[in-house]
Every structure is written in C-alpha cells, then in structure tokens.
Enzyme design. Structure first.
Site, PDB file in Angstrom:
ATOM      1  N   GLY A 202       0.758  -1.245   0.000  1.00  0.00           N
ATOM      2  CA  GLY A 202       0.000   0.000   0.000  1.00  0.00           C
ATOM      3  C   GLY A 202       0.783   1.285   0.000  1.00  0.00           C
ATOM      4  O   GLY A 202       0.198   2.360  -0.198  1.00  0.00           O
ATOM      5  N   GLU A 236       3.972  -6.749   1.785  1.00  0.00           N
ATOM      6  CA  GLU A 236       3.522  -7.093   0.427  1.00  0.00           C
ATOM      7  C   GLU A 236       3.561  -5.876  -0.496  1.00  0.00           C
ATOM      8  O   GLU A 236       2.531  -5.477  -1.046  1.00  0.00           O
ATOM      9  CB  GLU A 236       2.085  -7.639   0.477  1.00  0.00           C
ATOM     10  N   GLY A 238       3.946  -3.540  -3.729  1.00  0.00           N
ATOM     11  CA  GLY A 238       3.853  -3.693  -5.183  1.00  0.00           C
ATOM     12  C   GLY A 238       4.255  -2.397  -5.854  1.00  0.00           C
ATOM     13  O   GLY A 238       5.350  -2.247  -6.388  1.00  0.00           O
ATOM     14  N   ARG A 239       3.372  -1.415  -5.763  1.00  0.00           N
ATOM     15  CA  ARG A 239       3.566  -0.148  -6.473  1.00  0.00           C
ATOM     16  C   ARG A 239       4.883   0.548  -6.117  1.00  0.00           C
ATOM     17  O   ARG A 239       5.571   1.076  -6.992  1.00  0.00           O
ATOM     18  CB  ARG A 239       2.397   0.779  -6.133  1.00  0.00           C
ATOM     19  N   ARG A 275      -5.411   3.025 -15.902  1.00  0.00           N
ATOM     20  CA  ARG A 275      -5.515   3.837 -14.691  1.00  0.00           C
ATOM     21  C   ARG A 275      -6.177   5.207 -14.905  1.00  0.00           C
ATOM     22  O   ARG A 275      -7.058   5.581 -14.128  1.00  0.00           O
ATOM     23  CB  ARG A 275      -4.142   4.007 -14.029  1.00  0.00           C
ATOM     24  N   TYR A 279      -9.535   5.364 -12.745  1.00  0.00           N
ATOM     25  CA  TYR A 279      -9.453   6.117 -11.477  1.00  0.00           C
ATOM     26  C   TYR A 279      -9.275   7.618 -11.690  1.00  0.00           C
ATOM     27  O   TYR A 279      -9.160   8.355 -10.721  1.00  0.00           O
ATOM     28  CB  TYR A 279      -8.246   5.657 -10.646  1.00  0.00           C
ATOM     29  N   CYS A 305     -12.785   3.108 -29.078  1.00  0.00           N
ATOM     30  CA  CYS A 305     -14.067   3.752 -29.342  1.00  0.00           C
ATOM     31  C   CYS A 305     -14.833   4.053 -28.063  1.00  0.00           C
ATOM     32  O   CYS A 305     -15.925   3.516 -27.842  1.00  0.00           O
ATOM     33  CB  CYS A 305     -14.892   2.861 -30.261  1.00  0.00           C
ATOM     34  N   GLU A 306     -14.251   4.839 -27.195  1.00  0.00           N
ATOM     35  CA  GLU A 306     -14.922   5.287 -25.972  1.00  0.00           C
ATOM     36  C   GLU A 306     -14.379   6.665 -25.630  1.00  0.00           C
ATOM     37  O   GLU A 306     -13.171   6.892 -25.715  1.00  0.00           O
ATOM     38  CB  GLU A 306     -14.595   4.363 -24.788  1.00  0.00           C
ATOM     39  N   TYR A 334       0.636  -1.763 -12.196  1.00  0.00           N
ATOM     40  CA  TYR A 334      -0.757  -1.752 -12.645  1.00  0.00           C
ATOM     41  C   TYR A 334      -0.888  -1.135 -14.048  1.00  0.00           C
ATOM     42  O   TYR A 334      -1.866  -0.465 -14.360  1.00  0.00           O
ATOM     43  CB  TYR A 334      -1.653  -1.030 -11.618  1.00  0.00           C
TER      44      TYR A 334
HETATM   45  N1  LLP Z   1      -1.486  -6.948  -0.817  1.00  0.00           N
HETATM   46  C1  LLP Z   1      -2.789  -7.030  -1.121  1.00  0.00           C
HETATM   47  C2  LLP Z   1      -3.638  -7.987  -0.388  1.00  0.00           C
HETATM   48  C3  LLP Z   1      -3.333  -6.204  -2.116  1.00  0.00           C
HETATM   49  O1  LLP Z   1      -4.627  -6.287  -2.394  1.00  0.00           O
HETATM   50  C4  LLP Z   1      -2.492  -5.292  -2.812  1.00  0.00           C
HETATM   51  C5  LLP Z   1      -3.036  -4.443  -3.863  1.00  0.00           C
HETATM   52  C6  LLP Z   1      -1.125  -5.261  -2.466  1.00  0.00           C
HETATM   53  C7  LLP Z   1      -0.668  -6.096  -1.456  1.00  0.00           C
HETATM   54  C8  LLP Z   1      -0.155  -4.355  -3.141  1.00  0.00           C
HETATM   55  O2  LLP Z   1      -0.479  -3.022  -2.951  1.00  0.00           O
HETATM   56  P1  LLP Z   1       0.528  -1.857  -3.405  1.00  0.00           P
HETATM   57  O3  LLP Z   1       1.773  -1.969  -2.554  1.00  0.00           O
HETATM   58  O4  LLP Z   1       0.840  -2.032  -4.824  1.00  0.00           O
HETATM   59  O5  LLP Z   1      -0.240  -0.621  -3.130  1.00  0.00           O
HETATM   60  N2  LLP Z   1      -5.041  -1.127  -9.738  1.00  0.00           N
HETATM   61  C9  LLP Z   1      -4.854  -0.130  -8.692  1.00  0.00           C
HETATM   62  C10 LLP Z   1      -4.204  -0.709  -7.453  1.00  0.00           C
HETATM   63  C11 LLP Z   1      -4.940  -1.895  -6.874  1.00  0.00           C
HETATM   64  C12 LLP Z   1      -4.262  -2.494  -5.695  1.00  0.00           C
HETATM   65  C13 LLP Z   1      -4.872  -3.794  -5.323  1.00  0.00           C
HETATM   66  N3  LLP Z   1      -4.254  -4.450  -4.232  1.00  0.00           N
HETATM   67  C14 LLP Z   1      -4.087   1.048  -9.269  1.00  0.00           C
HETATM   68  O6  LLP Z   1      -3.728   1.013 -10.443  1.00  0.00           O
HETATM   69  O7  LLP Z   1      -3.885   2.046  -8.586  1.00  0.00           O
END
Ligand code: LLP
Length: 378
Positions: A202, A236, A238-239, A275, A279, A305-306, A334
């Site tokens: 997150g 965990e 990601g981003r 994105r 969003y 086409c949107e 993402y």
């Molecule tokens: N762990 C769980 C259980 C999650 O659901 C997620 C993301 C993460 C870890 C990783 O989160 P991060 O560190 O990347 O924030 N598509 C959206 C983001 C959706 C995130 C879903 N879950 C976007 O493009 O902003």
C-alpha cells in the site's frame, strides 16, 4: 531493483519477509530479479501462483490473499505447499480445511482482518474499511480464530491485513497496527501460535507533485510499533517497487481540434494503461523524440471507441505532432498487468532496461495471439 533494495533494507533491523505483490507487474523476468534478492511473492490467484513458481519462487515465501479463492486454486496452493493463505471469510476457512483433509495435509492460514481504518486513497483501491469486501471485521476476528484453531486440517500461523493502495501517509498503517497488535496479544494469551504478522502493501509513490513517505521512514515507524511483538513481519509491496521503474512509450498518430480543443491521438490506449480511465489517475507525460518549444492545452487520447479512453486530460503539454514519441511516466505498476485486448488490440511488448542495455521480456502480441483459444467449428 533499486526500489526493491531500498524497501527491503528499511526492514533490515527486524525479522521480516518481503513478498513482492505480483499483481503490480508480473512478468516472470521481473519476478526473477526480486527473487534473486531473497523476495517472496504475494499472490491473489492460481495464475499468480503459477507465475511465481515458474520464476523459481520458494513456496515457503508465498502468501495468498483474495476474497474468492476457488477449489482448484486452493488445491494448487496446498499441493505447492505455500507459506500461508490469508483467509478472508469463515466459509473460505472451512473450504481450505475440507480440501486439506482430502489431500491429507494441513492448510496454514492467517486471517485477513479488516481493521476499519481509512487509508485516505481512491475509493476503488481502499480495502481496509469495514464496508469493503475484504477480510473479517477485526471485532469478530477473535471468535473466528478460536473456531479455526479447532479445525482438524487448519494450522493458524498468523494475522494479516491490507489497508489499500497508494497511501501517502504512514499514520493509517500505525493506526491499523495498534488494533492488530491488540488482537495478536489476545490470541497468544488464548494459546494460539501467531508467528507471522502480515501488514500487506500500500505504500504510495509520486505520480505528480504528491510526496510519499520514504520506505526508510515507513519502515522505521512500522518497526518501532511492532518490534515488541516478535515473530516475522511480512510485507507485500507492489507499487512502491515497480511503479516508478516503468514507463509506457507511445507514438503520436494524429492531432486534431474539435470545438477548439486539441486532441493528440496516440497509439496507446485504455487497454494498455487503464488507470487514467478507471481512477482518473495522473501520469506525467514527457516528449522523447523531439523537443517542441510551444506548449498547448490538450487531451492525450487513444484509438479506442470510448470517450473514456484517455491517457491525459486538459494538460499543458508540448505541441506534439505525428510520429513524435511520448513517454507516459510511472506506468510500471498496474500498467501491463491491467491491460487487455479490448477492441482486439494486441498488447504491448515489455522491455527490461538496465543502464544502457535492454532485453525484450515479452513479445508484442500478434493478431494470431488475439484469437488463440477461440474455437472455430468450420
Ligand atoms: N497486498 C494485497 C492484499 C493487495 O490487495 C495489494 C493491492 C497489495 C498487497 C499491493 O499493494 P501496493 O503496494 O501495490 O499498493 N489497480 C490499482 C491498485 C490496486 C491495488 C490492489 N491491491 C491502481 O492502479 O492504482
């Protein structure tokens, strides 16, 4: 790589396991880079489990979240002997118990608790509020833990939570951790072994002018608030690792004016980077091929086409012309993972760049790729 190391080293002072969140950017060549650094993976589907294993992940470093794990996915994860399921409902726990029994094994679980803390992010990517579909309400979790611990084929090993994505402040994490720590203490007092505390992902990044906490600052504060609990901390991210490590390159096809407004039509679209459409997200746009002096107000749009197909809206950008190459920043997380074949558009190639060398890690799709799997009876 640098982002992974910066994140992981922020937790060097504590027993921890970083499980890179595969959904952010899932190419196996990317996964391999982090696995080499000792990372595990955070997965949410059988497909992500498959990718992790193909990339060589240690199953004992895989955690599996998600509200809708199917029987097939649970079987695959149990047979692969992953570290733990982050279980999100009583019915899921019962199903893991039943399947584990039929396989003659045990399912290790953490219960994903919903701490009801506002992550102050876009509503679509906020997950830790009690009205969201995720986890089990933290006030009901204790009873569910006691019930789960009595199930024959379940080993309760941890507690997990995840608040949402693109958080720009550490405070919600600390607020949630206070609640989770209380639960951990109560569960241990009841005799349960809680070895793992998984605080999800997150942490946000800079897309425009927002300031995100540095992983060191985030790590330091998290460590201060959980160190006394002992056990292993699982993260965990990601981003924060992939987001600003990737860009989307696109070529300008045409420019036009409608009702006085300039549209720059490029060959990337919402199927490549969803994105902005989904969003309203902001991504910086840079020019690559030519330095245009003048700036104009324009929308950067794709061929789909949107009217919702845009990469940027009402932005002061260089006066792009056909054949210019633009660079859409912060597309590493993402981006490709949310791309699709909408309008039967082949998905983009992925290229891994390191210094001045590069490697193709996913071929651009062909028209044949697009119809592969479709059954033609004739
Ligand atoms: N762990 C769980 C259980 C999650 O659901 C997620 C993301 C993460 C870890 C990783 O989160 P991060 O560190 O990347 O924030 N598509 C959206 C983001 C959706 C995130 C879903 N879950 C976007 O493009 O902003």
């Amino acid at each position: 790589m640098q982002h992974f190391q910066a994140f992981d080293s922020a937790f060097a002072g504590i027993d921890h396991l970083t499980c890179y969140s595969v959904k952010a950017c899932s190419n196996i060549n990317i996964l391999k880079l982090f696995l080499k650094e000792g990372s595990g993976t955070d997965i949410v589907s059988g497909g992500e489990l498959h990718r992790s294993l193909m990339a060589g992940a240690d199953p004992q470093k895989i955690v599996y979240s998600g509200v809708g794990k199917s029987c097939g996915e649970i079987i695959y994860a149990l047979k692969s002997d992953i570290l733990m399921f982050n279980a999100e409902s009583p019915q899921e726990i019962d199903r893991i118990n039943k399947i584990a029994g039929s396989l003659g094994t045990k399912g290790r679980i953490a219960i994903r608790v919903n701490p009801d803390v506002d992550p102050k992010t876009h509503t679509y990517i906020s997950t830790g509020l009690k009205e969201n579909k995720f986890g089990i309400n933290i006030n009901e979790a204790y009873d569910e833990y006691i019930r789960a611990a009595k199930l024959e084929n379940i080993d309760v090993v941890g507690v997990s939570c995840h608040l949402g994505s693109q958080l720009l402040d550490v405070t919600p994490f600390l607020d949630a951790l206070k609640k989770v720590a209380e639960l951990v203490k109560k569960l241990r007092a009841a005799g349960l072994t809680i070895k793992y505390l998984d605080i999800g992902g997150g942490l946000g990044i800079t897309y425009d002018e927002e300031t995100a906490p540095h992983p060191k600052d985030y790590g330091g504060k998290i460590i201060d608030s959980v160190r006394y609990l002992g056990g292993t901390l699982i993260l965990e991210p990601g981003r924060v690792i992939a987001g600003n490590a990737g860009v989307l390159l696109s070529k300008v096809l045409y420019t036009k004016r409608n009702e006085g407004k300039k549209f720059t039509i490029v060959d990337a679209a919402m199927n490549d980077l969803l994105r902005p459409s989904l969003y309203g997200s902001f991504h910086r746009i840079l020019e690559v091929s030519r330095k245009a002096a003048a700036k104009v107000s324009c929308d950067i749009v794709g061929p789909i086409c949107e009217s919702g197909d845009f990469i940027a809206k009402d932005r002061e950008l260089p006066d792009f012309q056909p054949d210019d190459i633009i660079c859409v920043m912060s597309a590493g997380a993402y981006g490709f993972t949310m791309s699709s074949n909408y309008n039967s558009r082949p998905r983009a190639a992925e290229v891994l760049v390191s210094g001045d060398s590069y490697k193709l890690i996913r071929k651009r799709e062909t028209y044949e790729d697009i119809i592969r799997g479709e059954v033609d009876d004739k």
